[in-house]
Design an enzyme around this catalytic site. Structure first.
Site, PDB file in Angstrom:
ATOM      1  N   CYS A   1      -6.366   8.174   8.820  1.00  0.00           N
ATOM      2  CA  CYS A   1      -6.304   7.501  10.123  1.00  0.00           C
ATOM      3  C   CYS A   1      -6.362   8.497  11.277  1.00  0.00           C
ATOM      4  O   CYS A   1      -5.899   9.626  11.169  1.00  0.00           O
ATOM      5  CB  CYS A   1      -5.001   6.733  10.224  1.00  0.00           C
ATOM      6  SG  CYS A   1      -5.153   5.036   9.718  1.00  0.00           S
TER       7      CYS A   1
ATOM      8  N   ASP B   1       4.306  20.470   7.888  1.00  0.00           N
ATOM      9  CA  ASP B   1       5.228  21.614   7.851  1.00  0.00           C
ATOM     10  C   ASP B   1       6.513  21.301   7.077  1.00  0.00           C
ATOM     11  O   ASP B   1       7.042  22.164   6.368  1.00  0.00           O
ATOM     12  CB  ASP B   1       5.573  22.061   9.284  1.00  0.00           C
ATOM     13  CG  ASP B   1       6.077  20.910  10.137  1.00  0.00           C
ATOM     14  OD1 ASP B   1       5.399  19.862  10.169  1.00  0.00           O
ATOM     15  OD2 ASP B   1       7.154  21.034  10.747  1.00  0.00           O
ATOM     16  N   LEU B   2       7.010  20.081   7.175  1.00  0.00           N
ATOM     17  CA  LEU B   2       8.265  19.734   6.486  1.00  0.00           C
ATOM     18  C   LEU B   2       8.067  19.723   4.965  1.00  0.00           C
ATOM     19  O   LEU B   2       8.945  20.138   4.214  1.00  0.00           O
ATOM     20  CB  LEU B   2       8.788  18.367   6.957  1.00  0.00           C
ATOM     21  CG  LEU B   2       9.134  18.273   8.450  1.00  0.00           C
ATOM     22  CD1 LEU B   2       9.397  16.829   8.854  1.00  0.00           C
ATOM     23  CD2 LEU B   2      10.359  19.134   8.763  1.00  0.00           C
TER      24      LEU B   2
ATOM     25  N   ARG C   1      -8.898  -0.817   4.031  1.00  0.00           N
ATOM     26  CA  ARG C   1      -8.087   0.260   3.448  1.00  0.00           C
ATOM     27  C   ARG C   1      -6.705  -0.258   3.047  1.00  0.00           C
ATOM     28  O   ARG C   1      -6.065   0.304   2.155  1.00  0.00           O
ATOM     29  CB  ARG C   1      -7.882   1.390   4.469  1.00  0.00           C
ATOM     30  CG  ARG C   1      -9.084   2.297   4.664  1.00  0.00           C
ATOM     31  CD  ARG C   1      -8.699   3.499   5.508  1.00  0.00           C
ATOM     32  NE  ARG C   1      -7.396   3.969   5.106  1.00  0.00           N
ATOM     33  CZ  ARG C   1      -6.479   4.481   5.921  1.00  0.00           C
ATOM     34  NH1 ARG C   1      -6.736   4.614   7.195  1.00  0.00           N
ATOM     35  NH2 ARG C   1      -5.319   4.880   5.469  1.00  0.00           N
TER      36      ARG C   1
ATOM     37  N   LYS D   1       0.833  -1.216   0.000  1.00  0.00           N
ATOM     38  CA  LYS D   1       0.000   0.000   0.000  1.00  0.00           C
ATOM     39  C   LYS D   1       0.858   1.253   0.000  1.00  0.00           C
ATOM     40  O   LYS D   1       0.651   2.162  -0.801  1.00  0.00           O
ATOM     41  CB  LYS D   1      -0.908   0.002   1.234  1.00  0.00           C
ATOM     42  CG  LYS D   1      -1.549   1.338   1.538  1.00  0.00           C
ATOM     43  CD  LYS D   1      -2.494   1.255   2.697  1.00  0.00           C
ATOM     44  CE  LYS D   1      -2.045   1.909   3.968  1.00  0.00           C
ATOM     45  NZ  LYS D   1      -1.634   3.296   3.959  1.00  0.00           N
ATOM     46  N   ASN D   2       1.817   1.297   0.898  1.00  0.00           N
ATOM     47  CA  ASN D   2       2.581   2.541   1.052  1.00  0.00           C
ATOM     48  C   ASN D   2       3.561   2.780  -0.088  1.00  0.00           C
ATOM     49  O   ASN D   2       4.072   3.891  -0.238  1.00  0.00           O
ATOM     50  CB  ASN D   2       3.302   2.566   2.405  1.00  0.00           C
ATOM     51  CG  ASN D   2       2.330   2.776   3.554  1.00  0.00           C
ATOM     52  OD1 ASN D   2       1.147   2.982   3.328  1.00  0.00           O
ATOM     53  ND2 ASN D   2       2.834   2.714   4.771  1.00  0.00           N
TER      54      ASN D   2
ATOM     55  N   ASP E   1       3.805   1.098  11.977  1.00  0.00           N
ATOM     56  CA  ASP E   1       2.591   0.471  11.434  1.00  0.00           C
ATOM     57  C   ASP E   1       2.363  -0.939  11.985  1.00  0.00           C
ATOM     58  O   ASP E   1       1.271  -1.483  11.844  1.00  0.00           O
ATOM     59  CB  ASP E   1       2.661   0.406   9.902  1.00  0.00           C
ATOM     60  CG  ASP E   1       2.444   1.767   9.272  1.00  0.00           C
ATOM     61  OD1 ASP E   1       2.116   2.723   9.998  1.00  0.00           O
ATOM     62  OD2 ASP E   1       2.622   1.892   8.053  1.00  0.00           O
TER      63      ASP E   1
ATOM     64  N   ARG F   1      -0.425  14.573  12.584  1.00  0.00           N
ATOM     65  CA  ARG F   1       0.029  14.470  11.201  1.00  0.00           C
ATOM     66  C   ARG F   1       0.202  15.829  10.499  1.00  0.00           C
ATOM     67  O   ARG F   1      -0.487  16.120   9.503  1.00  0.00           O
ATOM     68  CB  ARG F   1      -0.882  13.516  10.414  1.00  0.00           C
ATOM     69  CG  ARG F   1      -1.088  12.214  11.175  1.00  0.00           C
ATOM     70  CD  ARG F   1      -1.622  11.102  10.356  1.00  0.00           C
ATOM     71  NE  ARG F   1      -0.570  10.374   9.680  1.00  0.00           N
ATOM     72  CZ  ARG F   1      -0.706   9.179   9.141  1.00  0.00           C
ATOM     73  NH1 ARG F   1      -1.852   8.584   9.186  1.00  0.00           N
ATOM     74  NH2 ARG F   1       0.290   8.594   8.550  1.00  0.00           N
TER      75      ARG F   1
HETATM   76  C1  UD1 Z   1       3.919   7.162   6.182  1.00  0.00           C
HETATM   77  C2  UD1 Z   1       3.069   5.918   5.997  1.00  0.00           C
HETATM   78  C3  UD1 Z   1       2.545   5.450   7.336  1.00  0.00           C
HETATM   79  C4  UD1 Z   1       3.693   5.229   8.283  1.00  0.00           C
HETATM   80  C5  UD1 Z   1       4.573   6.479   8.365  1.00  0.00           C
HETATM   81  C6  UD1 Z   1       5.820   6.274   9.205  1.00  0.00           C
HETATM   82  C7  UD1 Z   1       2.084   6.115   3.803  1.00  0.00           C
HETATM   83  C8  UD1 Z   1       0.847   6.313   3.001  1.00  0.00           C
HETATM   84  N1  UD1 Z   1       1.951   6.234   5.120  1.00  0.00           N
HETATM   85  O1  UD1 Z   1       3.080   8.177   6.732  1.00  0.00           O
HETATM   86  O2  UD1 Z   1       1.837   4.229   7.132  1.00  0.00           O
HETATM   87  O3  UD1 Z   1       3.177   4.959   9.571  1.00  0.00           O
HETATM   88  O4  UD1 Z   1       5.003   6.861   7.053  1.00  0.00           O
HETATM   89  O5  UD1 Z   1       6.553   5.185   8.733  1.00  0.00           O
HETATM   90  O6  UD1 Z   1       3.133   5.817   3.284  1.00  0.00           O
HETATM   91  N2  UD1 Z   1       5.868  14.944  10.659  1.00  0.00           N
HETATM   92  C9  UD1 Z   1       6.003  16.271  10.966  1.00  0.00           C
HETATM   93  N3  UD1 Z   1       5.944  17.187   9.939  1.00  0.00           N
HETATM   94  C10 UD1 Z   1       5.766  16.815   8.643  1.00  0.00           C
HETATM   95  C11 UD1 Z   1       5.636  15.459   8.342  1.00  0.00           C
HETATM   96  C12 UD1 Z   1       5.693  14.534   9.362  1.00  0.00           C
HETATM   97  O7  UD1 Z   1       6.154  16.646  12.122  1.00  0.00           O
HETATM   98  O8  UD1 Z   1       5.725  17.698   7.764  1.00  0.00           O
HETATM   99  C13 UD1 Z   1       5.911  13.936  11.745  1.00  0.00           C
HETATM  100  C14 UD1 Z   1       4.566  13.217  11.894  1.00  0.00           C
HETATM  101  O9  UD1 Z   1       3.706  13.937  12.738  1.00  0.00           O
HETATM  102  C15 UD1 Z   1       4.988  11.922  12.511  1.00  0.00           C
HETATM  103  C16 UD1 Z   1       6.343  11.649  11.880  1.00  0.00           C
HETATM  104  O10 UD1 Z   1       6.797  12.911  11.387  1.00  0.00           O
HETATM  105  O11 UD1 Z   1       5.138  12.059  13.909  1.00  0.00           O
HETATM  106  C17 UD1 Z   1       6.326  10.622  10.775  1.00  0.00           C
HETATM  107  O12 UD1 Z   1       5.517  11.055   9.723  1.00  0.00           O
HETATM  108  P1  UD1 Z   1       5.790  10.657   8.209  1.00  0.00           P
HETATM  109  O13 UD1 Z   1       7.039   9.875   8.136  1.00  0.00           O
HETATM  110  O14 UD1 Z   1       5.637  11.859   7.383  1.00  0.00           O
HETATM  111  O15 UD1 Z   1       4.588   9.673   7.942  1.00  0.00           O
HETATM  112  P2  UD1 Z   1       3.567   9.677   6.748  1.00  0.00           P
HETATM  113  O16 UD1 Z   1       4.257   9.981   5.471  1.00  0.00           O
HETATM  114  O17 UD1 Z   1       2.393  10.504   7.131  1.00  0.00           O
END
Ligand code: UD1
Length: 414
Positions: free
Chosen positions: A116, A124-125, A397, A22-23, A305, A121
């Site tokens: 979810c 900002d990055l 999902r 999926k991811n 996950d 989530r």
């Molecule tokens: C993806 C996966 C999800 C998995 C996660 C971590 C998909 C569709 N989803 O989610 O299943 O659990 O990676 O392996 O691939 N964060 C910030 N700012 C940002 C972005 C992220 O603070 O701009 C924080 C998030 O709040 C979280 C952490 O970084 O605490 C990890 O997030 P991220 O790696 O971005 O996960 P996703 O891409 O949302």
């Protein structure tokens, strides 16, 4: 399917073929819009999130056609850069379209995503990196509005290896002017998959799978055909089922090289893992050992996950276990459900302490999110008596055929 009914308490015996990831599939589908042409993807999982992403692509003007597990996306007719509120609500991964729509059209509008309920989530990055590449974000109260006249390569530093931010920046950089560096990039296998896919389309990306990725912008991309890797989280879920129930399971086509960070936990629990041809085989004793000091971490650490499915399995081990959740703050949502089955779990902030009990008891359970729902399947499979898992739509999902898979593993399910 209103609910999933599981008669638990039997050791596993069986084999299952692991579906596509999926991811990996979701960002690859988003990236397909970068090329005004055709993309053919094999082993694409037919799960709700993929269907939701394909609906978005169709709504933007792409043509989509399935043939068994192969999907063809024709992005020539892309006519819009606006994602509807209804679509964005269905799936948080709509945010991965930000980079690809900017790359293709120079504009994107994505209402704040749903998905979810596992934490805040933020994005900002994603936004900070794109701003450095020349993207403007005009004030927009209900979504992310982005536009740029020209994407420009730059040196981008991620303070945390966010998977989603790395994916968005990669997609924006492929057609940007000049070279982009991403320092502190996520190293998840799904990033490697996305880069391989983009390179198969004519992108120039080096360093994928490491924390330093270099993208040399190209003028245009071309049609491609790609096979998506198998899903390490689905395979990991069935390993959790095996250590929860005991017995033996063969996972055909499991992406073993993507799963190394999980194996030590299963070994410590007392399971044996080996390869037999294309199958990853797990053998687990009737009741495994508890493990202390487990932590979720970015890849190659133990994946967040799988934290909930593992917690479910740890509930009926011998001794004490502890898990620290470092990635998502709200990922202990299944604790109440597990307690209702007789589990002894204490939560302190981002740590959970699990005192193993001899048996869990089946009951009526409610899935509230994807991986938590999968964890309830694990708990129900090892519990005494019958369980009913309601709100299975969350599980669908990410799991293509959860009923069939559980049956193939020897679990009594209907
Ligand atoms: C993806 C996966 C999800 C998995 C996660 C971590 C998909 C569709 N989803 O989610 O299943 O659990 O990676 O392996 O691939 N964060 C910030 N700012 C940002 C972005 C992220 O603070 O701009 C924080 C998030 O709040 C979280 C952490 O970084 O605490 C990890 O997030 P991220 O790696 O971005 O996960 P996703 O891409 O949302």
């Amino acid at each position: 399917m209103e609910y999933l009914q599981i008669e638990g308490g039997r050791p596993l015996k069986g084999q299952v073929r692991i579906q596509g990831s999926k991811n990996a599939a979701l960002p690859i589908l988003a990236a397909a819009v970068l090329n005004p042409g055709k993309t053919i993807l094999h082993r694409c999982p037919r799960i709700r999130d993929v269907e939701a992403m394909l609906d978005i692509l169709k709504n933007l003007g792409c043509k989509v056609a399935w043939e068994r597990d192969t999907v063809c996306i024709d992005a020539r007719g892309l006519a819009s850069y606006t994602i509807s509120r209804e679509h964005a609500k269905q799936m948080r991964s709509s945010i991965t379209l930000l980079g690809s729509l900017l790359g293709r059209t120079g504009q994107a509008y994505i209402p704040y995503p749903g998905g979810c309920v596992i934490g805040e989530r933020p994005i900002d990055l994603h936004i900070a990196g794109l701003k450095k590449m020349g993207v403007e974000f005009p004030e927009s109260p209900e979504g992310v509005e982005a536009r740029c006249s020209r994407l420009k390569g730059d040196r981008l530093v991620l303070g945390f290896p966010s998977v989603g931010a790395t994916e968005n920046l990669l997609q924006a950089a492929v057609l940007a002017e000049g070279t982009t560096w991403i320092f502190g990039a996520a190293r998840e296998p799904e990033i490697l998959e996305l880069c391989r896919f983009l390179n198969s389309m004519g992108a120039k990306i080096a360093g994928a799978g490491t924390s330093r990725i270099r993208i040399t912008g190209v003028k245009k991309l071309h049609d491609t055909e790609y096979t998506i890797a198998a899903d390490r989280i689905v395979a990991g879920t069935y390993l959790c089922a095996a250590v929860a129930c005991g017995g033996e399971a063969a996972l055909l086509g499991a992406p073993v090289s993507h799963m190394q960070g999980m194996f030590p936990v299963f070994w410590k629990m007392g399971a044996r893992l080996h390869l037999e041809g294309e199958a990853l085989v797990i053998q687990a004793p009737g009741r495994c050992f508890g493990v202390s000091g487990i932590e979720t971490l970015p890849y190659p650490g133990f994946p967040t996950d799988l934290q909930s499915p593992l917690m479910a399995a740890l509930c009926r081990t011998r001794g004490m276990s502890s898990i620290r959740e470092n990635i998502f703050e709200a990922r202990f949502k299944i604790v109440e459900e597990l307690r209702s089955m007789g589990a002894r779990i204490r939560v302190e902030k981002n740590r959970a302490f699990i005192q193993g009990v001899e048996n869990l008891q089946g009951g009526n359970l409610y899935a509230r999110e994807l991986r938590g729902g999968a964890a309830l399947c694990v708990a129900a499979a090892c519990a005494q008596g019958q369980s009913r898992i309601y709100d299975c739509r969350y599980i669908l999902r990410g799991y293509e055929n959860v009923t069939g898979d559980l049956k193939n593993l020897g679990i009594m399910v209907q």
